[in-house]
Design an enzyme around this catalytic site. Structure first.
Site, PDB file in Angstrom:
ATOM      1  N   ARG A   6       6.381  -8.172   1.824  1.00 35.52           N
ATOM      2  CA  ARG A   6       7.222  -7.638   2.899  1.00 35.52           C
ATOM      3  C   ARG A   6       7.915  -8.776   3.652  1.00 35.52           C
ATOM      4  O   ARG A   6       9.103  -8.686   3.974  1.00 35.52           O
ATOM      5  CB  ARG A   6       6.388  -6.794   3.861  1.00 35.52           C
ATOM      6  CG  ARG A   6       7.207  -6.211   5.031  1.00 35.52           C
ATOM      7  CD  ARG A   6       6.305  -5.489   5.995  1.00 35.52           C
ATOM      8  NE  ARG A   6       5.664  -4.338   5.367  1.00 35.52           N
ATOM      9  CZ  ARG A   6       4.625  -3.693   5.877  1.00 35.52           C
ATOM     10  NH1 ARG A   6       4.094  -4.103   7.025  1.00 35.52           N
ATOM     11  NH2 ARG A   6       4.106  -2.646   5.260  1.00 35.52           N
ATOM     12  N   LYS A  56       0.822  -1.210   0.000  1.00 38.31           N
ATOM     13  CA  LYS A  56       0.000   0.000   0.000  1.00 38.31           C
ATOM     14  C   LYS A  56       0.862   1.270   0.000  1.00 38.31           C
ATOM     15  O   LYS A  56       0.608   2.206  -0.754  1.00 38.31           O
ATOM     16  CB  LYS A  56      -0.942  -0.020   1.208  1.00 38.31           C
ATOM     17  CG  LYS A  56      -1.966  -1.156   1.157  1.00 38.31           C
ATOM     18  CD  LYS A  56      -2.973  -1.058   2.277  1.00 38.31           C
ATOM     19  CE  LYS A  56      -2.378  -1.367   3.628  1.00 38.31           C
ATOM     20  NZ  LYS A  56      -1.922  -2.777   3.736  1.00 38.31           N
ATOM     21  N   THR A  57       1.874   1.299   0.850  1.00 40.57           N
ATOM     22  CA  THR A  57       2.760   2.463   0.888  1.00 40.57           C
ATOM     23  C   THR A  57       3.513   2.610  -0.428  1.00 40.57           C
ATOM     24  O   THR A  57       3.670   3.725  -0.946  1.00 40.57           O
ATOM     25  CB  THR A  57       3.761   2.339   2.051  1.00 40.57           C
ATOM     26  OG1 THR A  57       3.045   2.207   3.282  1.00 40.57           O
ATOM     27  CG2 THR A  57       4.663   3.565   2.124  1.00 40.57           C
ATOM     28  N   THR A  97      -5.813  -1.351   6.993  1.00 35.44           N
ATOM     29  CA  THR A  97      -5.876  -2.806   7.108  1.00 35.44           C
ATOM     30  C   THR A  97      -7.248  -3.271   7.574  1.00 35.44           C
ATOM     31  O   THR A  97      -7.530  -4.461   7.575  1.00 35.44           O
ATOM     32  CB  THR A  97      -4.814  -3.313   8.101  1.00 35.44           C
ATOM     33  OG1 THR A  97      -4.996  -2.647   9.357  1.00 35.44           O
ATOM     34  CG2 THR A  97      -3.414  -3.010   7.590  1.00 35.44           C
ATOM     35  N   ASP A 101      -1.391   6.661   6.326  1.00 33.84           N
ATOM     36  CA  ASP A 101      -1.381   5.238   6.636  1.00 33.84           C
ATOM     37  C   ASP A 101      -2.267   4.965   7.852  1.00 33.84           C
ATOM     38  O   ASP A 101      -2.400   5.822   8.734  1.00 33.84           O
ATOM     39  CB  ASP A 101       0.053   4.790   6.921  1.00 33.84           C
ATOM     40  CG  ASP A 101       0.209   3.285   6.857  1.00 33.84           C
ATOM     41  OD1 ASP A 101      -0.715   2.604   6.376  1.00 33.84           O
ATOM     42  OD2 ASP A 101       1.269   2.780   7.289  1.00 33.84           O
TER      43      ASP A 101
END
Length: 345
Positions: free
Chosen positions: A225, A72-73, A166, A117
């Site tokens: 990640r 997402k980032t 999330t 975020d």
């Protein structure tokens, strides 16, 4: 006699830390074309950005929803990169008052991309201010107190908000409806993770075989990640042992770091063994489970449970968490009732 070290042979901690940060930045794709996986989301985002470029306007606000670690980032950074606009980074927990948000919004330059975020963790007063800012590029500043308080409108430069969450269900409907596009990111397939790890290995200068790539990908829980983190640990292990990242090296490294064949880590196994051994497979409530393993309930609910449910080891019922047949089989634990009474019951 060991050779003497010259001053230039010693790498300072600051330099080493800067090198690691540079590595992290290099692992992030810089365009949608470089971004691996999420094919549908990439196509939707590309269309949105291209349409905005043709019309010479700021792109619509974007909401990125999905589990942690799926990019997402990175996608927010790509939006800024592809539109050639500056990027402002902040997070929901950092915005606990409407004044905090007003300070950020009032300092934006025209066309800037604002990334928030964990946007679902913003204060409610800030969320309400964001409604007007997203829709009309304006906020109202309250001056004074009590009966003498007045509202002063403040115009904002047009901007694109990229929110990441999330837990999209925790966002209030008025806020969710103001996003022009909502992207739901999905977990990655093993083949996609192999491509992610292969690209990262090239950037990190790690020599790794095809079988080793698949081994890391299969233990990465469908999350880039985690895949990149495991690759770094394999790189460290291979560096210390003095060899390439072969299948045997990968297996030995992941065994050392308590990552099993399914990708379960120490906390995953603690949760499952507690349910199986202490509560005979469940059902067991979340708060009881959290106390038993010595972990926060939110961590178990948001990090551990989704993966265990997704791979079929755990089931959530109205009465609590229950281990599945696959969970019993994976851990090789015998149900207490079966051990006492056999299979006749």
């Amino acid at each position: 006699m060991s050779p003497a070290f010259e001053p230039d042979d010693v790498v300072s901690p600051v330099a080493a830390s800067e090198a690691e940060i540079a590595f992290e930045g290099a692992l992030r794709p810089r365009s949608l074309a470089e971004f691996v996986g999420q094919k549908k989301v990439r196509g939707q985002l590309q269309l949105l950005l291209d349409a905005a470029a043709i019309q010479q306007r700021t792109p619509d606000h974007i909401l990125l929803a999905g589990p942690p670690g799926l990019g997402k980032t990175t996608l927010a950074m790509i939006v800024a990169q592809e539109t050639d606009r500056p990027l402002r980074l902040t997070s929901g927990p950092a915005i606990q008052h409407a004044g905090d948000l007003a300070a950020v919004l009032s300092s934006l330059v025209p066309g800037e991309v604002l990334f928030i975020d964990e946007i679902h963790r913003m204060a409610r007063s800030a969320e309400e201010m964001l409604y007007l800012a997203m829709e009309d590029f304006r906020i109202d500043i309250m001056v004074g107190k009590g009966a003498g308080a007045t509202s002063i409108p403040l115009d904002l430069a047009p901007f694109t908000l990229v929110g990441a969450t999330t837990r999209a269900g925790l966002l209030p409907n008025p806020l969710r409806d103001r996003f022009g596009f909502t992207a739901h990111l999905e977990f990655y397939e093993t083949e996609e993770l192999v491509r992610v790890i292969e690209r990262a290995a090239q950037l990190l200068g790690v020599t790794i075989g095809a079988e080793a790539l698949v081994e890391i990908a299969s233990r990465s829980r469908g999350t880039p990640r985690i895949a990149n983190r495991l690759l770094r640990r394999v790189r460290d292990y291979a560096l210390v042992e003095g060899g390439d990242a072969t299948l045997a090296v990968v297996q030995a490294a992941l065994h050392l770091y308590d990552v099993d064949e399914l990708g379960l880590d120490r906390l995953d196994r603690a949760v499952m063994t507690t349910i199986l051994q202490r509560f005979d497979g469940g059902p067991v409530g979340l708060s009881t489970l959290a106390v038993s393993v010595g972990e926060e309930a939110e961590t178990i609910e948001s990090v551990v449970e989704p993966f265990l449910v997704r791979i079929g080891l755990l089931s959530r019922t109205p009465r609590g968490r229950v281990a599945t047949k696959a969970g019993w089989a994976h851990f090789g634990v015998v149900r207490q009732s079966d051990a006492l009474f056999g299979d006749d019951l």
